[in-house]
Design a protein around this motif. Structure first.
Motif, mmCIF file in Angstrom:
data_model
loop_
_atom_site.group_PDB
_atom_site.id
_atom_site.type_symbol
_atom_site.label_atom_id
_atom_site.label_comp_id
_atom_site.label_asym_id
_atom_site.label_seq_id
_atom_site.Cartn_x
_atom_site.Cartn_y
_atom_site.Cartn_z
ATOM 1 N N UNK A 174 -8.243 -12.837 -22.103
ATOM 2 C CA UNK A 174 -6.797 -12.893 -22.280
ATOM 3 C C UNK A 174 -6.085 -12.765 -20.934
ATOM 4 N N UNK A 175 -6.512 -11.785 -20.167
ATOM 5 C CA UNK A 175 -5.865 -11.543 -18.877
ATOM 6 C C UNK A 175 -6.095 -12.697 -17.908
ATOM 7 N N UNK A 176 -7.256 -13.295 -17.996
ATOM 8 C CA UNK A 176 -7.553 -14.431 -17.124
ATOM 9 C C UNK A 176 -6.658 -15.621 -17.459
ATOM 10 N N UNK A 177 -6.393 -15.832 -18.731
ATOM 11 C CA UNK A 177 -5.513 -16.928 -19.134
ATOM 12 C C UNK A 177 -4.096 -16.698 -18.610
ATOM 13 N N UNK A 181 4.297 -6.860 -23.350
ATOM 14 C CA UNK A 181 4.431 -5.415 -23.197
ATOM 15 C C UNK A 181 3.073 -4.757 -22.973
ATOM 16 N N UNK A 182 2.073 -5.192 -23.753
ATOM 17 C CA UNK A 182 0.728 -4.637 -23.605
ATOM 18 C C UNK A 182 0.174 -4.885 -22.208
ATOM 19 N N UNK A 183 0.448 -6.074 -21.678
ATOM 20 C CA UNK A 183 -0.025 -6.427 -20.338
ATOM 21 C C UNK A 183 0.491 -5.424 -19.309
ATOM 22 N N UNK A 184 1.754 -5.029 -19.437
ATOM 23 C CA UNK A 184 2.330 -4.055 -18.511
ATOM 24 C C UNK A 184 1.738 -2.666 -18.742
ATOM 25 N N UNK A 185 1.665 -2.232 -19.993
ATOM 26 C CA UNK A 185 1.177 -0.896 -20.296
ATOM 27 C C UNK A 185 -0.259 -0.669 -19.836
ATOM 28 N N UNK A 239 0.176 -17.375 -13.893
ATOM 29 C CA UNK A 239 0.867 -16.625 -12.843
ATOM 30 C C UNK A 239 0.485 -17.125 -11.457
ATOM 31 N N UNK A 240 -0.749 -17.563 -11.297
ATOM 32 C CA UNK A 240 -1.210 -18.046 -9.997
ATOM 33 C C UNK A 240 -0.484 -19.320 -9.572
ATOM 34 N N UNK A 241 0.099 -20.022 -10.522
ATOM 35 C CA UNK A 241 0.839 -21.252 -10.215
ATOM 36 C C UNK A 241 2.335 -20.996 -10.052
ATOM 37 N N UNK A 242 2.729 -19.730 -10.141
ATOM 38 C CA UNK A 242 4.133 -19.354 -9.955
ATOM 39 C C UNK A 242 4.330 -18.795 -8.558
ATOM 40 N N UNK A 264 7.604 -21.934 -19.954
ATOM 41 C CA UNK A 264 7.173 -22.386 -21.280
ATOM 42 C C UNK A 264 5.656 -22.321 -21.402
ATOM 43 N N UNK A 265 4.955 -22.679 -20.360
ATOM 44 C CA UNK A 265 3.496 -22.584 -20.383
ATOM 45 C C UNK A 265 3.053 -21.140 -20.562
ATOM 46 N N UNK A 266 3.734 -20.237 -19.879
ATOM 47 C CA UNK A 266 3.406 -18.817 -20.008
ATOM 48 C C UNK A 266 3.640 -18.341 -21.444
ATOM 49 N N UNK A 267 4.759 -18.727 -22.039
ATOM 50 C CA UNK A 267 5.049 -18.328 -23.414
ATOM 51 C C UNK A 267 3.978 -18.826 -24.371
ATOM 52 N N UNK A 268 3.532 -20.065 -24.189
ATOM 53 C CA UNK A 268 2.506 -20.632 -25.065
ATOM 54 C C UNK A 268 1.191 -19.879 -24.928
ATOM 55 N N UNK A 269 0.833 -19.505 -23.702
ATOM 56 C CA UNK A 269 -0.379 -18.722 -23.481
ATOM 57 C C UNK A 269 -0.260 -17.363 -24.165
ATOM 58 N N UNK A 270 0.872 -16.709 -24.013
ATOM 59 C CA UNK A 270 1.067 -15.392 -24.617
ATOM 60 C C UNK A 270 1.013 -15.479 -26.141
ATOM 61 N N UNK A 271 1.605 -16.538 -26.693
ATOM 62 C CA UNK A 271 1.554 -16.678 -28.154
ATOM 63 C C UNK A 271 0.120 -16.935 -28.627
ATOM 64 N N UNK A 272 -0.627 -17.759 -27.882
ATOM 65 C CA UNK A 272 -2.014 -18.015 -28.259
ATOM 66 C C UNK A 272 -2.838 -16.747 -28.280
ATOM 67 N N UNK A 273 -2.626 -15.887 -27.291
ATOM 68 C CA UNK A 273 -3.330 -14.598 -27.254
ATOM 69 C C UNK A 273 -2.939 -13.754 -28.455
#
Length: 356
Positions: free
Chosen positions: A328-331, A289-293, A336-339, A266-275
């Protein structure tokens, strides 16, 4: 936020969009069903918006036939290959549409030139084409070195004009490196799982692919649809409720048991939506998707679509106009670092290990 300009990349002789339409959800009623007429209409809509590459998926089962083409065989993935072939054949310029399929060996079997060629010709017949655009090869057990023989046979069939391009499917770093070094210039791609949650490809496979000049075609990039705005604020779904499709059950298990927890997700989803909100209203799916590409060696993301049921071709186009900043990537990385994502290479194994 809209953008009709598609990013493209080179794959062998082809120039292709970086978003492909995945057809694996035509395999079973479990994903939802639609009449063939509606499926063809959906394919037409996708082509009109520039989605000119169609592919199957890599989810494999040890219980299926010894040799078959992924996602497109009548006894496992329904009539996807046939439906696609008929659709493409009906177009005025069928050559403008690209189709990728697979050749998979799951159990010990006698590999012969006759059996390999028969499998390729079956793909050609079902797809109503004079050659297979991209044939992706999956092998069940690296302890059996016959995968080398199969690559040699496929290379011969390519030289004969039956295959335009040869790719791998779910090959790990070590064996991708081995095959590409042994057959320089023959392999053009490797279809593997890769997402903001499943980052195993970053533990060597991206580097090896870059070294050999092959492209990674990624699936599972949206975690079966969980990487979407609609899951923000939702309680963890019950995998046995009957409300989830096969992909969602698979990725829910991955998220809460291997990667981390539903709360962290859920935290990850909120970060992605904020970006996404900062970038003109892009969706969670767009950002993921952009993160992967944006990673090296990534050719395309395969987006699974329930053609005729649920599809988001317009929203997905927003990926092309989205630029992620270092902030954005740092957020994203902070979550991810906590997973346990960086440990998946040890707990699950390299890409494709879960299918062997």
């Amino acid at each position: 936020m809209t953008n009709d300009a598609h990013e493209t990349f080179k794959l062998g002789e082809f120039t292709l969009p970086r978003l492909w339409t995945g057809l694996w959800q035509l395999s079973s009623n479990a994903w939802g069903t639609a009449p063939v007429s509606k499926i063809r209409q959906a394919m037409t809509r996708h082509v009109a918006k520039g989605y000119t590459a169609f592919a199957d998926h890599s989810r494999v089962s040890q219980l299926t036939a010894v040799v078959f083409t992924r996602g497109l065989q009548a006894d496992h993935y329904g009539a996807a290959e046939v439906i696609f072939g008929e659709f493409r054949h009906s177009l005025e310029s069928p050559e403008s549409i690209f189709g990728a399929t697979k050749y998979c060996v799951f159990k010990p079997t006698v590999v012969s030139e006759e059996s390999v060629e028969a499998a390729v010709r079956q793909r050609m017949e079902r797809m109503r084409t004079q050659r297979v655009d991209l044939l992706q090869f999956h092998w069940y057990d690296y302890a059996n070195p016959d995968y080398v023989k199969v690559i040699e046979m496929l290379a011969q069939l390519k030289a004969q004009g039956l295959i335009a391009a040869i790719g791998l499917c779910n090959f790990d770093t070590l064996h991708t490196d081995e095959i590409c070094a042994r057959f320089p210039g023959i392999i053009v791609s490797n279809q593997i799982p890769f997402s903001v949650v499943d980052t195993r490809a970053l533990h060597g496979l991206v580097e090896v692919s870059t070294k050999h000049g092959i492209k990674l075609l990624t699936y599972g990039t949206l975690c079966g649809g969980f990487l979407a705005d609609k899951w923000i604020g939702q309680v963890e779904p019950d995998p046995y409720s009957g409300s989830l499709n096969p992909s969602q059950r698979k990725y829910l298990d991955f998220i809460v048991k291997a990667w981390g927890s539903w709360a962290l997700f859920q935290e990850l989803l909120i970060v992605l939506r904020g970006i996404g909100e900062r970038r003109g209203g892009a969706s969670v799916s767009n950002v993921a998707t952009r993160w992967v590409l944006d990673h090296p060696a990534i050719g395309a993301v395969l987006v699974g679509v329930r053609l005729g049921c649920t599809e988001y071709p317009s929203d997905n186009l927003n990926v092309y106009s989205l630029d992620l900043t270092p902030t954005d990537r740092a957020e994203i990385e902070e979550v991810l670092a906590r997973s346990a994502g960086r440990q998946l290479i040890e707990t699950i194994g390299d890409c494709g290990a879960e299918y062997r």
